[in-house]
Design a protein around this motif. Sequence first.
Motif, PDB file in Angstrom:
ATOM      1  N   GLY A   4       0.817  -1.205   0.000  1.00  0.00           N
ATOM      2  CA  GLY A   4       0.000   0.000   0.000  1.00  0.00           C
ATOM      3  C   GLY A   4       0.850   1.254   0.000  1.00  0.00           C
ATOM      4  N   LEU A   5       1.949   1.230   0.735  1.00  0.00           N
ATOM      5  CA  LEU A   5       2.846   2.382   0.766  1.00  0.00           C
ATOM      6  C   LEU A   5       3.416   2.659  -0.618  1.00  0.00           C
ATOM      7  N   GLN A   6       3.819   1.619  -1.325  1.00  0.00           N
ATOM      8  CA  GLN A   6       4.363   1.806  -2.668  1.00  0.00           C
ATOM      9  C   GLN A   6       3.315   2.405  -3.609  1.00  0.00           C
ATOM     10  N   VAL A   7       2.088   1.942  -3.503  1.00  0.00           N
ATOM     11  CA  VAL A   7       1.029   2.482  -4.355  1.00  0.00           C
ATOM     12  C   VAL A   7       0.812   3.962  -4.040  1.00  0.00           C
ATOM     13  N   LYS A   8       0.779   4.303  -2.773  1.00  0.00           N
ATOM     14  CA  LYS A   8       0.586   5.701  -2.391  1.00  0.00           C
ATOM     15  C   LYS A   8       1.752   6.567  -2.865  1.00  0.00           C
ATOM     16  N   LEU A   9       2.979   6.071  -2.711  1.00  0.00           N
ATOM     17  CA  LEU A   9       4.149   6.810  -3.181  1.00  0.00           C
ATOM     18  C   LEU A   9       4.108   6.998  -4.692  1.00  0.00           C
ATOM     19  N   ALA A  10       3.755   5.941  -5.411  1.00  0.00           N
ATOM     20  CA  ALA A  10       3.697   6.001  -6.871  1.00  0.00           C
ATOM     21  C   ALA A  10       2.625   6.988  -7.330  1.00  0.00           C
ATOM     22  N   ARG A  11       1.481   6.896  -6.715  1.00  0.00           N
ATOM     23  CA  ARG A  11       0.372   7.780  -7.071  1.00  0.00           C
ATOM     24  C   ARG A  11       0.759   9.236  -6.812  1.00  0.00           C
ATOM     25  N   THR A  12       1.387   9.485  -5.686  1.00  0.00           N
ATOM     26  CA  THR A  12       1.812  10.840  -5.340  1.00  0.00           C
ATOM     27  C   THR A  12       2.864  11.348  -6.316  1.00  0.00           C
ATOM     28  N   ALA A  13       3.830  10.503  -6.653  1.00  0.00           N
ATOM     29  CA  ALA A  13       4.884  10.896  -7.595  1.00  0.00           C
ATOM     30  C   ALA A  13       4.315  11.246  -8.967  1.00  0.00           C
ATOM     31  N   LEU A  14       3.273  10.566  -9.364  1.00  0.00           N
ATOM     32  CA  LEU A  14       2.642  10.841 -10.653  1.00  0.00           C
ATOM     33  C   LEU A  14       1.688  12.030 -10.595  1.00  0.00           C
ATOM     34  N   GLY A  15       1.353  12.461  -9.382  1.00  0.00           N
ATOM     35  CA  GLY A  15       0.395  13.542  -9.222  1.00  0.00           C
ATOM     36  C   GLY A  15      -1.040  13.074  -9.421  1.00  0.00           C
ATOM     37  N   TRP A  16      -1.274  11.784  -9.192  1.00  0.00           N
ATOM     38  CA  TRP A  16      -2.603  11.189  -9.368  1.00  0.00           C
ATOM     39  C   TRP A  16      -3.372  11.196  -8.058  1.00  0.00           C
ATOM     40  N   SER A  17      -4.647  11.453  -8.145  1.00  0.00           N
ATOM     41  CA  SER A  17      -5.531  11.304  -6.990  1.00  0.00           C
ATOM     42  C   SER A  17      -5.935   9.838  -6.877  1.00  0.00           C
ATOM     43  N   ALA A  18      -6.531   9.482  -5.754  1.00  0.00           N
ATOM     44  CA  ALA A  18      -7.042   8.116  -5.593  1.00  0.00           C
ATOM     45  C   ALA A  18      -8.112   7.807  -6.646  1.00  0.00           C
TER      46      ALA A  18
END
Length: 78
Positions: A4-18
């Motif tokens: 879950g942490l990796q997904v959150k980090l990846a999403r944040t790095a891409l500038g994507w919302s949930a």
Amino acid sequence: MITGLQVKLARTALGWSAPTLANAAGVATNTVSRFENDKGANVATMTAFQATLEAAGVQFIDDGERIGVTVAKASQSA
């Protein structure tokens, strides 16, 4: 398997919302939130997250000592 942490980090790095990730991966927004908060997900959902984020330029890192993500420079401008 990704975390879950990796997904959150990846999403944040891409500038994507949930909701953006949820839409791209074909899951509900609350599924993204639950997984990022370590509430679990089935293998098909984790696979969908990983494939979607990798297609966007994310590389998942797990070398046995640390976990994380990197993002291709071209992907950050999208």
